[in-house]
Design a protein around this motif. Structure first.
Motif, PDB file in Angstrom:
ATOM      1  N   VAL A   1       0.857  -1.186   0.000  1.00  0.00           N
ATOM      2  CA  VAL A   1       0.000   0.000   0.000  1.00  0.00           C
ATOM      3  C   VAL A   1       0.891   1.234   0.000  1.00  0.00           C
ATOM      4  CG1 VAL A   1      -1.661   1.321   1.382  1.00  0.00           C
ATOM      5  CG2 VAL A   1      -1.885  -1.166   1.203  1.00  0.00           C
ATOM      6  N   VAL A   2       0.632   2.154  -0.922  1.00  0.00           N
ATOM      7  CA  VAL A   2       1.448   3.360  -1.056  1.00  0.00           C
ATOM      8  C   VAL A   2       0.515   4.571  -1.115  1.00  0.00           C
ATOM      9  CG1 VAL A   2       3.005   4.603  -2.638  1.00  0.00           C
ATOM     10  CG2 VAL A   2       3.311   2.138  -2.276  1.00  0.00           C
ATOM     11  N   ALA A   3       0.872   5.652  -0.433  1.00  0.00           N
ATOM     12  CA  ALA A   3       0.052   6.866  -0.528  1.00  0.00           C
ATOM     13  C   ALA A   3       0.423   7.627  -1.795  1.00  0.00           C
ATOM     14  CB  ALA A   3       0.250   7.739   0.702  1.00  0.00           C
ATOM     15  N   ILE A   4      -0.597   8.111  -2.483  1.00  0.00           N
ATOM     16  CA  ILE A   4      -0.380   8.805  -3.759  1.00  0.00           C
ATOM     17  C   ILE A   4      -1.062  10.180  -3.750  1.00  0.00           C
ATOM     18  CG2 ILE A   4      -0.147   6.667  -5.102  1.00  0.00           C
ATOM     19  CD1 ILE A   4      -3.115   7.170  -6.031  1.00  0.00           C
ATOM     20  N   PRO A   5      -0.448  11.115  -4.495  1.00  0.00           N
ATOM     21  CA  PRO A   5      -1.080  12.439  -4.563  1.00  0.00           C
ATOM     22  C   PRO A   5      -2.158  12.451  -5.637  1.00  0.00           C
ATOM     23  CG  PRO A   5       0.956  12.427  -5.835  1.00  0.00           C
ATOM     24  CD  PRO A   5       0.803  11.039  -5.263  1.00  0.00           C
TER      25      PRO A   5
ATOM     26  N   ILE B   1      -5.465  -0.512   7.638  1.00  0.00           N
ATOM     27  CA  ILE B   1      -4.656   0.655   8.016  1.00  0.00           C
ATOM     28  C   ILE B   1      -5.554   1.862   8.278  1.00  0.00           C
ATOM     29  CG2 ILE B   1      -2.921   2.304   7.172  1.00  0.00           C
ATOM     30  CD1 ILE B   1      -1.703  -0.068   5.570  1.00  0.00           C
ATOM     31  N   LYS B   2      -6.570   1.996   7.449  1.00  0.00           N
ATOM     32  CA  LYS B   2      -7.473   3.141   7.552  1.00  0.00           C
ATOM     33  C   LYS B   2      -8.534   2.952   8.645  1.00  0.00           C
ATOM     34  CE  LYS B   2     -10.367   5.684   4.561  1.00  0.00           C
ATOM     35  NZ  LYS B   2     -10.109   7.111   4.666  1.00  0.00           N
ATOM     36  N   GLU B   3      -8.635   1.720   9.154  1.00  0.00           N
ATOM     37  CA  GLU B   3      -9.716   1.360  10.087  1.00  0.00           C
ATOM     38  C   GLU B   3     -11.072   1.711   9.483  1.00  0.00           C
ATOM     39  OE1 GLU B   3      -8.948   2.702  14.142  1.00  0.00           O
ATOM     40  OE2 GLU B   3      -6.821   2.733  13.629  1.00  0.00           O
ATOM     41  N   ARG B   4     -11.197   1.337   8.239  1.00  0.00           N
ATOM     42  CA  ARG B   4     -12.407   1.670   7.501  1.00  0.00           C
ATOM     43  C   ARG B   4     -13.384   0.500   7.562  1.00  0.00           C
ATOM     44  NH1 ARG B   4     -12.919   5.090   2.708  1.00  0.00           N
ATOM     45  NH2 ARG B   4     -14.373   4.300   1.175  1.00  0.00           N
TER      46      ARG B   4
ATOM     47  N   HIS C   1       0.800  15.530   5.886  1.00  0.00           N
ATOM     48  CA  HIS C   1      -0.419  15.095   6.588  1.00  0.00           C
ATOM     49  C   HIS C   1      -0.491  13.565   6.631  1.00  0.00           C
ATOM     50  CE1 HIS C   1      -2.639  19.048   5.225  1.00  0.00           C
ATOM     51  NE2 HIS C   1      -1.938  19.246   6.314  1.00  0.00           N
ATOM     52  N   VAL C   2      -0.170  12.933   5.484  1.00  0.00           N
ATOM     53  CA  VAL C   2      -0.240  11.465   5.420  1.00  0.00           C
ATOM     54  C   VAL C   2       0.791  10.859   6.359  1.00  0.00           C
ATOM     55  CG1 VAL C   2      -0.128   9.433   3.933  1.00  0.00           C
ATOM     56  CG2 VAL C   2      -0.946  11.597   2.986  1.00  0.00           C
ATOM     57  N   PHE C   3       1.988  11.436   6.347  1.00  0.00           N
ATOM     58  CA  PHE C   3       3.067  10.944   7.217  1.00  0.00           C
ATOM     59  C   PHE C   3       2.628  11.010   8.678  1.00  0.00           C
ATOM     60  CE2 PHE C   3       7.024  11.258   9.586  1.00  0.00           C
ATOM     61  CZ  PHE C   3       7.814  10.285   8.975  1.00  0.00           C
ATOM     62  N   ASP C   4       2.036  12.118   9.053  1.00  0.00           N
ATOM     63  CA  ASP C   4       1.609  12.273  10.450  1.00  0.00           C
ATOM     64  C   ASP C   4       0.555  11.228  10.846  1.00  0.00           C
ATOM     65  OD1 ASP C   4       3.376  14.318  10.740  1.00  0.00           O
ATOM     66  OD2 ASP C   4       1.894  15.924  10.537  1.00  0.00           O
ATOM     67  N   TYR C   5      -0.274  10.813   9.888  1.00  0.00           N
ATOM     68  CA  TYR C   5      -1.278   9.790  10.189  1.00  0.00           C
ATOM     69  C   TYR C   5      -0.686   8.375  10.180  1.00  0.00           C
ATOM     70  CZ  TYR C   5      -5.500  12.780   9.505  1.00  0.00           C
ATOM     71  OH  TYR C   5      -6.505  13.702   9.607  1.00  0.00           O
ATOM     72  N   PHE C   6       0.173   8.073   9.201  1.00  0.00           N
ATOM     73  CA  PHE C   6       0.487   6.661   8.931  1.00  0.00           C
ATOM     74  C   PHE C   6       1.971   6.321   8.990  1.00  0.00           C
ATOM     75  CE2 PHE C   6      -3.624   7.132   6.480  1.00  0.00           C
ATOM     76  CZ  PHE C   6      -4.379   6.401   7.397  1.00  0.00           C
ATOM     77  N   GLU C   7       2.759   7.156   9.628  1.00  0.00           N
ATOM     78  CA  GLU C   7       4.189   6.840   9.750  1.00  0.00           C
ATOM     79  C   GLU C   7       4.358   5.450  10.362  1.00  0.00           C
ATOM     80  OE1 GLU C   7       6.350   9.088  12.629  1.00  0.00           O
ATOM     81  OE2 GLU C   7       8.225   8.130  12.037  1.00  0.00           O
ATOM     82  N   GLY C   8       5.186   4.643   9.709  1.00  0.00           N
ATOM     83  CA  GLY C   8       5.448   3.294  10.228  1.00  0.00           C
ATOM     84  C   GLY C   8       4.443   2.247   9.754  1.00  0.00           C
ATOM     85  N   ARG C   9       3.384   2.700   9.046  1.00  0.00           N
ATOM     86  CA  ARG C   9       2.337   1.758   8.620  1.00  0.00           C
ATOM     87  C   ARG C   9       2.407   1.456   7.131  1.00  0.00           C
ATOM     88  NH1 ARG C   9      -2.059   1.968  11.885  1.00  0.00           N
ATOM     89  NH2 ARG C   9      -2.445  -0.107  11.038  1.00  0.00           N
ATOM     90  N   ILE C  10       3.011   2.364   6.347  1.00  0.00           N
ATOM     91  CA  ILE C  10       3.123   2.149   4.895  1.00  0.00           C
ATOM     92  C   ILE C  10       4.565   2.453   4.479  1.00  0.00           C
ATOM     93  CG2 ILE C  10       0.699   2.642   4.328  1.00  0.00           C
ATOM     94  CD1 ILE C  10       1.435   5.510   3.680  1.00  0.00           C
TER      95      ILE C  10
END
Ligand code: TXA
Ligand code: MG
Length: 320
Positions: A21-25, A48-51, A150-159
């Protein structure tokens, strides 16, 4: 796992191809992406998103030409809208073909498809030649991310990677439109307005009511929320009087703020235009949420053009 912010599209593509899983702009908000055919990636996105598993994902593809690969019975109006607004911030809800895995669409017989215009992700999708499922890259219910940070602050260490494409230019999630009897219905408001859809397709209806069992999801009544309580009002002076004594930040849309006496205030559209306000909305909410105030007061926008999409996000963000 360490999380790396990278500008290297190949690095992101390789990780995605191997089921990561990778975050994309994107031009709207950052997405938490996985190749739609990689079961483990899709499962990871939800985890990861707890969705909730019942809340389906949008399929991102490189070109409108690939629509018939994913969808059946595509109405004429859908082709017209794709022609007019893709690549761009519009998602189309269509009947799905069986090759779209059920875990992407939460078992529904529809699929949400969009062609993003962000140049970095457009290149990534062309290089991959496989579609990406991507919800917004925030934990369920929280403020959507409009920067890699913003993404880093949410998911650091998870992706493993966040593909950095700078700040999102639109700043609000895509407009979602489906079709009833071949005619477009807006389920989520966004930068492509109902009026623009009507101009292209000849008609439009808007059904964005809140519900806890979203049929046209994204319509959870509480969403996009800061942790700090948020009040949305068209009378900022009154709201300030009501919370007298609390440490407050005001987010306003207009020059009205000039005569509101409060230490912390941010006027969203410095130039007075709503595109700029939308682009800055989530960053401003992230900021307001980070500075330890007791309360955030946001001024309602006029319900014209993008104002109504902005108000929709503010209202959901303010729900308890
Ligand atoms: O701008 C956007 O659309 C961003 C970027 C990353 O593309 N994505 C995004 O995804 O906002 P997400 O998952 O946060 O919101 C997508 C909404 C969800 O509320 C979901 O329920 C709805 O689209 N959705 C997806 N597939 C659907 C389907 N088959 N039927 C009804 N609603 C669907
Ligand atoms: Mg979202």
């Amino acid at each position: 796992m360490t999380t790396q912010i990278t500008k290297n599209i190949d690095t992101a593509a390789t990780a995605l191809q191997s089921g990561k899983v990778v975050a994309i702009p994107t031009e709207t908000v950052y997405g938490l992406a996985g190749v739609i055919y990689r079961q483990e990636a899709i499962n990871d996105i939800f985890r990861i998103k707890e969705r909730p598993l019942a809340n389906p994902l949008i399929v991102h593809t490189h070109s409108a030409d690939s629509l018939p690969e994913f969808a059946l019975d595509i109405p004429e109006a859908a082709f017209k809208l794709a022609d007019a607004f893709w690549p761009g911030p519009l998602t189309l809800l269509l009947r799905k073909k069986s090759n779209i895995p059920d875990n992407v669409t939460s078992g529904l017989d529809t699929v949400a498809v969009r062609v993003p215009s962000h140049p970095v992700t457009a290149s990534l999708l062309r290089e991959l030649k496989q579609p990406l499922a991507a919800p917004s890259a925030n934990p369920f219910g929280r403020i959507s991310p409009t920067t890699a940070r913003h993404v880093f602050d949410y998911f650091e260490g998870r992706i493993p990677y966040i593909l950095d494409g700078g700040a999102c230019s639109v700043g609000l999630e895509s407009t979602i439109a489906g079709f009833e009897n071949g005619l477009p219905v807006v389920y989520r408001q966004g930068a492509v307005t109902a009026a623009q859809i009507k101009a292209v397709a000849g008609s439009v209806s808007v059904k964005t009511a809140s519900t806890n069992t979203p049929k046209a999801p994204g319509m959870y009544p509480r969403h996009y929320s800061p942790r700090t309580p948020l009040i949305v009002t068209d009378n900022v002076k009154q709201a300030l009087a009501d919370v007298k004594g609390l440490n407050t930040i005001v987010i306003g849309y207009s020059k009205f703020c000039r005569d509101v006496v409060v230490e912390k205030k941010i006027v969203l559209p410095e130039s007075g235009n709503f595109e700029e306000a939308a682009a800055r909305l989530y960053s401003t909410l992230h900021y307001a949420d980070s500075i330890n105030t007791d309360i955030i007061i946001a001024e309602k926008f006029p319900e014209t053009g993008l104002g109504s999409a902005i108000n929709d996000r503010l209202m959901r963000a303010s729900k308890k």
